[in-house]
Motif scaffolding. Structure first.
Motif, short mmCIF file in Angstrom:
data_model
loop_
_atom_site.label_atom_id
_atom_site.label_comp_id
_atom_site.label_asym_id
_atom_site.label_seq_id
_atom_site.Cartn_x
_atom_site.Cartn_y
_atom_site.Cartn_z
N LEU A 60 -3.50 96.76 26.74
CA LEU A 60 -3.28 98.11 26.22
C LEU A 60 -4.24 99.10 26.84
N SER A 61 -5.51 98.71 26.94
CA SER A 61 -6.53 99.60 27.48
C SER A 61 -6.25 99.97 28.94
N LEU A 62 -5.79 99.00 29.71
CA LEU A 62 -5.59 99.22 31.15
C LEU A 62 -4.24 99.88 31.45
N LEU A 63 -3.21 99.56 30.65
CA LEU A 63 -1.89 100.11 30.92
C LEU A 63 -1.75 101.56 30.45
N ARG A 72 11.77 100.00 29.78
CA ARG A 72 11.12 100.60 28.61
C ARG A 72 9.60 100.53 28.75
N ALA A 73 9.12 99.41 29.27
CA ALA A 73 7.68 99.29 29.50
C ALA A 73 7.22 100.28 30.56
N ARG A 74 7.98 100.41 31.62
CA ARG A 74 7.62 101.36 32.68
C ARG A 74 7.66 102.80 32.18
N GLU A 86 0.11 105.52 43.79
CA GLU A 86 -0.25 104.42 44.67
C GLU A 86 -0.71 103.21 43.87
N PRO A 87 -0.39 101.99 44.32
CA PRO A 87 -0.85 100.80 43.59
C PRO A 87 -2.36 100.62 43.71
N LEU A 121 0.54 96.83 35.66
CA LEU A 121 -0.01 98.17 35.85
C LEU A 121 0.56 98.83 37.10
N ASN A 122 0.65 98.08 38.19
CA ASN A 122 1.17 98.67 39.43
C ASN A 122 2.67 98.98 39.34
#
Length: 256
Positions: A165-168, A81-83, A119-120, A109-110
């Motif tokens: 939240l900002s980065l994801l 669900r997160a992905r 790409e990671p 994030l990766n």
């Protein structure tokens, strides 16, 4: 900013914790770029909604449907669900001893980037972006290298949730009392970040009782949850009315 087809569709969701039914029947739509404020007395089921959608094992969905971008959310494991693009914040973010903050967020994030076929990010590129976001949120950069939330104040824990939240950059974010423990600058950071994410098409649900922040967020709608159901739907005027009269609502107000 909104679109005709919701990113998140919840229909007649019913949830139990143990033997107790907490959500009787909840339905709502979250469109791209929209912001919904969810209000309700303690025990009305606000946090239960977020935990059930996130896939917490203690929250048993007994009926209903939840679709994220057309995908059956309830058929997925919590990490799936997160992905898929669902972000749910904690009302009380826990410590994760021994796991550095920057490693935790970069790994998450990766994992999302992998699910999207991207790409990671290496440690150098990620850290540059994380430092920039931390500065914008008023989170000391030194906390990126500390274990997740260990020794953080209440406000720092909430800022750390905002950093994630900002980065994801999820599709839909459900934020459970993100203003709790925040000072004035922290609340301003919440408002600024959510305005940016909405402009990028992220759908947001905010659980809050803080009228001043709700007014600054300029929500598309305000919902009042009562006894596991959506009892009232309105705009920011509903939030103002609740702030004045409380959650015990006169019949004529509800009917109006």
């Amino acid at each position: 900013m909104t679109q005709s087809h919701p990113l998140l569709q919840v229909r007649d969701l019913r949830v139990q914790i143990g033997e107790r039914t907490v959500l009787e029947s909840v339905s709502l739509d979250v469109a791209a770029g929209s912001l919904i404020v969810l209000m309700g007395a303690n025990g009305s089921g606000k946090s239960t909604l977020g935990m059930a959608l996130a896939g917490h094992p203690n929250y048993h969905v007994t009926g209903g449907q939840a679709l994220l971008a057309g995908q059956d959310l309830l058929a997925l494991e919590a990490h799936e669900r997160a992905r898929a693009g669902l972000f749910v914040s904690f009302q009380s973010p826990p410590d994760i001893p021994g796991v550095k903050n920057n490693l935790f967020i970069r790994t998450a994030l990766n994992a999302q980037r992998e699910a999207r076929g991207e790409e990671p990010l290496d440690a150098f590129d990620f850290l540059a972006s994380a430092k920039q976001s931390a500065q914008a949120l008023g989170l000391p950069q030194a906390m990126l290298g500390r274990p997740v939330n260990e020794g953080f104040s209440g406000g720092e824990r909430k800022r750390n949730e905002l950093l994630q939240l900002s980065l994801l950059k999820p599709r839909v974010a459900l934020l459970d009392e993100i203003d709790s423990g925040m000072d004035v600058d922290g609340v301003r950071a919440v408002v600024t970040l959510l305005a940016r994410l909405r402009s990028e098409g992220v759908g947001v649900v905010v659980i809050s009782h803080y009228l001043q922040m709700i007014e600054q967020l300029e929500p598309d709608s305000v919902l009042r949850l009562d006894a596991g159901r959506i009892a009232e739907t309105g705009d920011v005027e509903l939030a103002r009315s609740i702030a004045q009269t409380g959650f015990v609502r006169p019949r004529e107000a509800v009917e109006a």
